[in-house]
Design an enzyme around this catalytic site. Sequence first.
Site, mmCIF file in Angstrom:
data_model
loop_
_atom_site.group_PDB
_atom_site.id
_atom_site.type_symbol
_atom_site.label_atom_id
_atom_site.label_comp_id
_atom_site.label_asym_id
_atom_site.label_seq_id
_atom_site.Cartn_x
_atom_site.Cartn_y
_atom_site.Cartn_z
ATOM 1 N N ASP A 275 74.114 67.524 58.303
ATOM 2 C CA ASP A 275 75.245 66.823 58.913
ATOM 3 C C ASP A 275 74.789 65.383 59.054
ATOM 4 O O ASP A 275 73.881 65.076 59.817
ATOM 5 C CB ASP A 275 75.544 67.458 60.279
ATOM 6 C CG ASP A 275 76.659 66.730 61.022
ATOM 7 O OD1 ASP A 275 77.008 65.603 60.624
ATOM 8 O OD2 ASP A 275 77.154 67.290 62.014
ATOM 9 N N HIS B 195 82.996 65.655 64.944
ATOM 10 C CA HIS B 195 82.232 66.681 64.211
ATOM 11 C C HIS B 195 83.166 67.523 63.344
ATOM 12 O O HIS B 195 83.194 68.744 63.451
ATOM 13 C CB HIS B 195 81.506 67.583 65.208
ATOM 14 C CG HIS B 195 80.409 66.902 65.951
ATOM 15 N ND1 HIS B 195 79.132 66.799 65.468
ATOM 16 C CD2 HIS B 195 80.395 66.276 67.154
ATOM 17 C CE1 HIS B 195 78.364 66.152 66.327
ATOM 18 N NE2 HIS B 195 79.106 65.824 67.376
ATOM 19 N N ASP C 138 81.515 69.528 58.966
ATOM 20 C CA ASP C 138 80.851 68.226 58.925
ATOM 21 C C ASP C 138 79.497 68.281 58.205
ATOM 22 O O ASP C 138 78.671 67.389 58.366
ATOM 23 C CB ASP C 138 80.691 67.666 60.352
ATOM 24 C CG ASP C 138 79.969 68.628 61.274
ATOM 25 O OD1 ASP C 138 79.456 69.651 60.790
ATOM 26 O OD2 ASP C 138 79.915 68.349 62.480
ATOM 27 N N TYR D 47 81.061 59.492 62.640
ATOM 28 C CA TYR D 47 80.529 59.981 63.898
ATOM 29 C C TYR D 47 79.207 60.735 63.694
ATOM 30 O O TYR D 47 79.120 61.648 62.884
ATOM 31 C CB TYR D 47 81.554 60.891 64.590
ATOM 32 C CG TYR D 47 81.129 61.160 65.994
ATOM 33 C CD1 TYR D 47 81.182 60.155 66.949
ATOM 34 C CD2 TYR D 47 80.594 62.391 66.351
ATOM 35 C CE1 TYR D 47 80.742 60.363 68.239
ATOM 36 C CE2 TYR D 47 80.155 62.609 67.634
ATOM 37 C CZ TYR D 47 80.230 61.589 68.573
ATOM 38 O OH TYR D 47 79.774 61.801 69.844
ATOM 39 N N ASP E 54 79.731 76.678 59.235
ATOM 40 C CA ASP E 54 79.734 75.524 60.152
ATOM 41 C C ASP E 54 80.058 76.001 61.557
ATOM 42 O O ASP E 54 80.785 76.974 61.741
ATOM 43 C CB ASP E 54 80.763 74.476 59.699
ATOM 44 C CG ASP E 54 80.640 73.179 60.510
ATOM 45 O OD1 ASP E 54 79.500 72.806 60.876
ATOM 46 O OD2 ASP E 54 81.673 72.540 60.781
ATOM 47 N N LYS E 55 79.486 75.301 62.555
ATOM 48 C CA LYS E 55 79.664 75.590 63.980
ATOM 49 C C LYS E 55 79.072 76.947 64.372
ATOM 50 O O LYS E 55 79.618 77.681 65.183
ATOM 51 C CB LYS E 55 81.148 75.525 64.381
ATOM 52 C CG LYS E 55 81.829 74.208 64.021
ATOM 53 C CD LYS E 55 81.287 73.020 64.826
ATOM 54 C CE LYS E 55 82.062 71.742 64.537
ATOM 55 N NZ LYS E 55 81.468 70.914 63.455
ATOM 56 N N TYR F 285 69.149 68.930 72.704
ATOM 57 C CA TYR F 285 70.352 69.408 72.031
ATOM 58 C C TYR F 285 70.786 68.454 70.928
ATOM 59 O O TYR F 285 70.997 67.281 71.169
ATOM 60 C CB TYR F 285 71.504 69.570 73.027
ATOM 61 C CG TYR F 285 72.783 69.959 72.338
ATOM 62 C CD1 TYR F 285 72.882 71.197 71.706
ATOM 63 C CD2 TYR F 285 73.865 69.091 72.268
ATOM 64 C CE1 TYR F 285 74.032 71.557 71.038
ATOM 65 C CE2 TYR F 285 75.020 69.447 71.599
ATOM 66 C CZ TYR F 285 75.094 70.674 70.985
ATOM 67 O OH TYR F 285 76.237 71.034 70.316
ATOM 68 N N LYS G 59 74.352 72.765 66.682
ATOM 69 C CA LYS G 59 73.860 74.011 66.100
ATOM 70 C C LYS G 59 73.378 73.748 64.681
ATOM 71 O O LYS G 59 73.608 72.688 64.116
ATOM 72 C CB LYS G 59 74.966 75.064 66.106
ATOM 73 C CG LYS G 59 75.102 75.766 67.455
ATOM 74 C CD LYS G 59 74.048 76.819 67.677
ATOM 75 C CE LYS G 59 74.198 77.414 69.081
ATOM 76 N NZ LYS G 59 72.975 78.031 69.571
ATOM 77 N N ASP H 36 86.836 72.586 68.340
ATOM 78 C CA ASP H 36 85.790 72.304 67.339
ATOM 79 C C ASP H 36 85.463 73.542 66.492
ATOM 80 O O ASP H 36 84.306 73.743 66.101
ATOM 81 C CB ASP H 36 84.501 71.769 67.994
ATOM 82 C CG ASP H 36 84.646 70.326 68.472
ATOM 83 O OD1 ASP H 36 85.719 69.727 68.269
ATOM 84 O OD2 ASP H 36 83.674 69.813 69.056
HETATM 85 C C1 F6R Z 1 79.250 71.915 67.700
HETATM 86 C C2 F6R Z 1 79.535 70.491 67.618
HETATM 87 C C3 F6R Z 1 80.604 69.911 68.481
HETATM 88 C C4 F6R Z 1 80.019 68.908 69.474
HETATM 89 C C5 F6R Z 1 81.099 68.367 70.419
HETATM 90 C C6 F6R Z 1 80.568 67.306 71.382
HETATM 91 O O1 F6R Z 1 78.182 72.241 66.880
HETATM 92 O O2 F6R Z 1 78.907 69.786 66.873
HETATM 93 O O3 F6R Z 1 81.316 70.920 69.127
HETATM 94 O O4 F6R Z 1 78.990 69.518 70.212
HETATM 95 O O5 F6R Z 1 82.149 67.806 69.664
HETATM 96 O O6 F6R Z 1 79.996 66.290 70.650
HETATM 97 P P1 F6R Z 1 79.463 64.916 71.316
HETATM 98 O O7 F6R Z 1 78.544 65.312 72.428
HETATM 99 O O8 F6R Z 1 78.765 64.247 70.166
HETATM 100 O O9 F6R Z 1 80.678 64.189 71.784
HETATM 101 MG MG MG Z 2 78.229 71.186 61.291
HETATM 102 MG MG MG Z 3 78.075 68.221 63.633
#
Ligand code: F6R
Ligand code: MG
Ligand code: MG
EC number: 3.1.3.11
Length: 365
Positions: free
Chosen positions: A12, A19, A53, A91, A132-133, A229, A232, A287
């Site tokens: 990614d 994302h 992503d 992003y 993904d995810k 963190y 994933k 997401d």
């Molecule tokens: C899951 C993922 C998204 C982000 C969420 C918050 O793997 O990538 O669910 O965790 O969109 O993202 P931030 O903290 O970057 O705003």
């Molecule tokens: Mg991904």
């Molecule tokens: Mg991502």
Amino acid sequence: MVRTTVSVIKADIGGLAGHHIVHPKLKEIAASELAEAKSSRIIEDFYITSVGDDLQLIMTHRKGVDSSEVHGLAWNTFKKCADAAKELGLYGAGQDLLKDAFSGNLRGMGPGVAEMEFEERPSDPIVVFMADKTEPGAFNLPIFKIFADPFNTAGLVIDPKLHSGFIFEIMDVIESKVVELSSPEDMYDILSIIGTPSRYVIKRVFRKVDREIAASISTTRLSLIAGKYVGKDDPVAIVRAQAGFPALGEILEPFSFPFLVAGWMRGSHAGPLMPVSERDARPTRFDGPPRIVALGFQVKDSKLIGPSDLFSDVAFDETRRMANFIADYMRRHGPFMPHRLGPEEMEYTTLPEVLKKLEGKFRHE
Ligand code: F6R
Ligand code: MG
Ligand code: MG
């Protein structure tokens, strides 16, 4: 005899609208980098795609697994894409490239890698899975069913080449140890560990009669590398099909059940794994929900013939409908377990920062 290596390497390196998906420009850059590497024979062939992503480089070559040339090519390609991602303001530009300098191998650097080397059969079908995810352990259930469950794979019962079973190499991703267990004899031992997919991850599967490689799965745990963190580790896998391996349909069958996996919003929720076509690999709802694409190729003289977008079959419509239903059901739990993951897994998310603030407010009773 020529031996072919299939390498599926993904990262990614920046999303369009959060994302969500990979910007087409990044796929263009990756395609031109790999075309150049193909003309200079670093690789023999390639196919570029994206799932959510994550940018996916599917490559064939003759350099074996863990080749520094091929890993270096993937690293430099991702770096170039990350530069473009920064320019476009995408992003999380470069988010999975956790180290500054490449040192010969992608292990521990962020990108996910699934690879296998084999001597081509006269006709050699493979399936490349990309999710993904979710996390690498999401493959535990389907890989077990493909290679060890006779209710899934008829060949385990009626095909003499499959009948003696398969060997599972399972990794403890917390302690970086591996164990080999054999099915059917060790079936209950296998299940006793792979039922904890956040810790024990099937890494490779071998056919027992000749130790021929049958499947390879990426096992990267980004948070364990980065110590914090970072999302994933959206996994990939390669599975060989037919003529002494499970049939194409036996390999796809476990995905007709939208089983629950860890990931989804903020890598912190359980949700159904939805099999989709390349076109529908665009997670949006909360997401997600987590999704998976399967591409079928024939490997011939180290070239990739195909792909066929396997989950675009209408036969998976009912699975997708069920996944949407389960997504509704799970979402209604809001921030409660078991929709939100348990405390051990939340340790690798941003929750500990929130909990720290509360510490001083507790008083002893
Ligand atoms: C899951 C993922 C998204 C982000 C969420 C918050 O793997 O990538 O669910 O965790 O969109 O993202 P931030 O903290 O970057 O705003
Ligand atoms: Mg991904
Ligand atoms: Mg991502």
